[in-house]
Design a protein around this motif. Structure first.
Motif, PDB file in Angstrom:
ATOM      1  N   GLY A   1      -6.517   4.256  -3.420  1.00 16.60           N
ATOM      2  CA  GLY A   1      -5.940   3.079  -4.062  1.00 16.60           C
ATOM      3  C   GLY A   1      -4.531   3.334  -4.569  1.00 16.60           C
ATOM      4  O   GLY A   1      -3.645   2.470  -4.430  1.00 16.60           O
ATOM      5  N   GLN A   2      -4.302   4.530  -5.114  1.00 13.97           N
ATOM      6  CA  GLN A   2      -2.956   4.873  -5.577  1.00 13.97           C
ATOM      7  C   GLN A   2      -1.985   4.959  -4.404  1.00 13.97           C
ATOM      8  O   GLN A   2      -0.843   4.483  -4.476  1.00 13.97           O
ATOM      9  CB  GLN A   2      -3.000   6.195  -6.334  1.00 13.97           C
TER      10      GLN A   2
ATOM     11  N   ARG B   1       8.710  -2.444   0.512  1.00 12.94           N
ATOM     12  CA  ARG B   1       9.311  -3.626  -0.118  1.00 12.94           C
ATOM     13  C   ARG B   1      10.830  -3.576  -0.179  1.00 12.94           C
ATOM     14  O   ARG B   1      11.439  -4.367  -0.893  1.00 12.94           O
ATOM     15  CB  ARG B   1       8.758  -3.794  -1.536  1.00 12.94           C
TER      16      ARG B   1
ATOM     17  N   CYS C   1      -5.663   2.863   4.232  1.00 10.64           N
ATOM     18  CA  CYS C   1      -6.106   2.793   2.830  1.00 10.64           C
ATOM     19  C   CYS C   1      -7.082   1.637   2.628  1.00 10.64           C
ATOM     20  O   CYS C   1      -8.113   1.786   1.956  1.00 10.64           O
ATOM     21  CB  CYS C   1      -4.907   2.623   1.905  1.00 10.64           C
ATOM     22  N   CYS C   2      -6.753   0.487   3.207  1.00 11.06           N
ATOM     23  CA  CYS C   2      -7.627  -0.681   3.086  1.00 11.06           C
ATOM     24  C   CYS C   2      -8.998  -0.413   3.705  1.00 11.06           C
ATOM     25  O   CYS C   2     -10.036  -0.799   3.140  1.00 11.06           O
ATOM     26  CB  CYS C   2      -6.983  -1.893   3.759  1.00 11.06           C
TER      27      CYS C   2
ATOM     28  N   ARG D   1       2.770   0.255  -0.284  1.00 15.33           N
ATOM     29  CA  ARG D   1       3.220  -1.122  -0.455  1.00 15.33           C
ATOM     30  C   ARG D   1       4.618  -1.172  -1.072  1.00 15.33           C
ATOM     31  O   ARG D   1       5.482  -1.957  -0.654  1.00 15.33           O
ATOM     32  CB  ARG D   1       2.215  -1.875  -1.320  1.00 15.33           C
ATOM     33  N   ALA D   2       4.853  -0.295  -2.074  1.00 15.11           N
ATOM     34  CA  ALA D   2       6.169  -0.251  -2.720  1.00 15.11           C
ATOM     35  C   ALA D   2       7.238   0.240  -1.749  1.00 15.11           C
ATOM     36  O   ALA D   2       8.373  -0.249  -1.748  1.00 15.11           O
ATOM     37  CB  ALA D   2       6.115   0.656  -3.948  1.00 15.11           C
TER      38      ALA D   2
ATOM     39  N   GLU E   1      -1.038   2.168   4.959  1.00 16.59           N
ATOM     40  CA  GLU E   1      -1.547   1.071   4.130  1.00 16.59           C
ATOM     41  C   GLU E   1      -2.822   0.479   4.720  1.00 16.59           C
ATOM     42  O   GLU E   1      -3.793   0.200   4.006  1.00 16.59           O
ATOM     43  CB  GLU E   1      -0.464   0.010   3.996  1.00 16.59           C
TER      44      GLU E   1
ATOM     45  N   PHE F   1      -2.208   3.397  -1.643  1.00 17.96           N
ATOM     46  CA  PHE F   1      -1.984   2.047  -1.130  1.00 17.96           C
ATOM     47  C   PHE F   1      -0.799   1.395  -1.837  1.00 17.96           C
ATOM     48  O   PHE F   1       0.079   0.815  -1.187  1.00 17.96           O
ATOM     49  CB  PHE F   1      -3.245   1.205  -1.315  1.00 17.96           C
ATOM     50  N   TYR F   2      -0.756   1.498  -3.158  1.00 22.44           N
ATOM     51  CA  TYR F   2       0.344   0.889  -3.910  1.00 22.44           C
ATOM     52  C   TYR F   2       1.663   1.614  -3.643  1.00 22.44           C
ATOM     53  O   TYR F   2       2.731   0.989  -3.632  1.00 22.44           O
ATOM     54  CB  TYR F   2       0.026   0.891  -5.401  1.00 22.44           C
ATOM     55  N   GLU F   3       1.610   2.928  -3.395  1.00 24.99           N
ATOM     56  CA  GLU F   3       2.831   3.654  -3.032  1.00 24.99           C
ATOM     57  C   GLU F   3       3.379   3.174  -1.696  1.00 24.99           C
ATOM     58  O   GLU F   3       4.594   2.975  -1.541  1.00 24.99           O
ATOM     59  CB  GLU F   3       2.537   5.152  -2.977  1.00 24.99           C
TER      60      GLU F   3
END
Length: 364
Positions: free
Chosen positions: A76-77, A87, A61-62, A83-84, A58, A79-81
């Motif tokens: 970007g995709q 969680r 990615c940033c 992050r998920a 992550e 990154f959201y993977e």
């Protein structure tokens, strides 16, 4: 004839200087990382994701998105993977609880729990108790861990914030420190045992370790610290992170073994060059290692380092690099002017000699 020789020598000097500057421009293109294509860090992100190191992925990615590096849209995709994937509250809570109870952890949640246990004194007393049991049973006692726990328990007396010895202890437990840094940490422990207090330099080292983890996160800090071997390199890491925290993170992927030396060398004078080189990946860092830093000073000029000084200035300073060809062109034009004067004056001299020779023949 004296004037003719003087103009010829002056023109030759200008021609030499022009050729030298054009050579510097040509050499600069061969050693400057700016001419390399940007490195694609996306395979590194996929590797970290496959290894379930989501926090590091992550953060990378940033950095890729923030610097506009190749495959930023795919990053970007990812990154959201990542992050998920991070969680899962139940899993994170369980890992944090395990870290709190045992003081050990491999992921960010467990390490956070371990650090929290050290902050509330339980962790220091737990580690001291475990090492005490080892001594009673005749097992080896980790004196570094014992002393760090003691420093943590007496952090106010040691003059440190509670998080500083807690972070240092976790870095030590997880093997994040190189052998050289471990020796320096052991030296701090020895001096604390002898004097009962920490010297200013020792406090600064522990604080710098805490700053690295607070800026980059514990998992990224573990990776970055693998290339740090001295307190000076650690201080350079902290200074660079204040200016651009993405630089040491990307450098840890492209130069994991000697990142500390590179940061120490380029943390001040060559920072712009360092920031540009990490964009280019390993090829950029390879070129960076070949560049010799020479500062403007009378000593360097008198010792014959003027060529290296001009080359480094051309590589490090874009404005200086752009003006060099114009200076070389002006010197070349000046050389042509003086050579033109030589040709003109030489022609006058030849005509005068011919006229004198023909007059002498007529007299005969």
């Amino acid at each position: 004839m004296i004037r003719l020789a003087r103009d010829f020598l002056t023109g030759s000097c200008f021609l030499f200087l022009a050729g030298w500057l054009f050579f510097i421009c040509l050499q600069e293109k061969n050693v400057n990382p700016a001419y390399l294509p940007d490195y694609d860090y996306f395979p590194e992100i996929e590797k970290l994701t496959a290894e379930k190191r989501f926090q590091e992925a992550e953060t990378l990615c940033c950095d890729v998105i923030g610097m506009g590096l190749p495959n930023a849209h795919l990053t970007g995709q990812k990154f959201y993977e990542c992050r998920a994937a991070r969680r899962s509250w139940g899993r994170n809570a369980l890992d944090a609880a395990k870290g709190f109870l045992t003081g050990n952890g491999e992921n960010s949640a467990a390490v956070t729990g371990a650090i929290i246990s050290d902050l509330c004194l339980y962790g220091d007393l737990r580690d001291l108790g475990l090492q005490g049991c080892n001594k009673i049973k005749g097992r080896p006692v980790d004196m570094v861990l014992v002393t760090l726990s003691g420093i943590g328990a007496l952090s106010e007396i040691a003059g440190l914030a509670g998080s500083v010895p807690a972070v240092a202890k976790q870095l030590y437990k997880t093997g994040a420190l190189t052998s050289q840094m471990f020796d320096q940490l052991r030296g701090i422990v020895f001096r604390f045992k002898v004097k009962g207090s920490l010297a200013a330099a020792d406090k600064q080292m522990l604080k710098n370790l805490e700053r690295v983890t607070s800026v980059h996160g514990f998992q990224c800090a573990r990776r970055i610290l693998k290339g740090i071997n001295t307190q000076e390199e650690l201080a350079a890491l902290v200074n660079v992170a204040k200016k651009a925290p993405e630089v040491p993170r990307l450098l840890s992927y492209t130069a994991p073994a000697d990142s500390g030396k590179i940061l120490l060398t380029h943390s001040e004078k060559g920072f712009f060059l360092l920031k540009n080189a990490v964009r280019k990946g390993r090829p950029g860092i390879d070129l960076l290692r070949k560049i010799r830093i020479v500062k403007w000073s009378a000593k360097n000029i008198l010792q014959g380092r003027f060529h290296d000084l001009m080359l480094f200035s051309a590589v490090e300073n874009p404005a200086f690099r752009r003006v060099l060809p114009y200076i070389g062109g002006s010197l070349l034009l000046a050389a042509l002017v003086f050579y033109g004067k030589v040709c003109f004056s030489g022609g006058k001299v030849l005509r005068a000699l011919r006229k004198k020779h023909s007059t002498a023949e007529d007299g005969l």
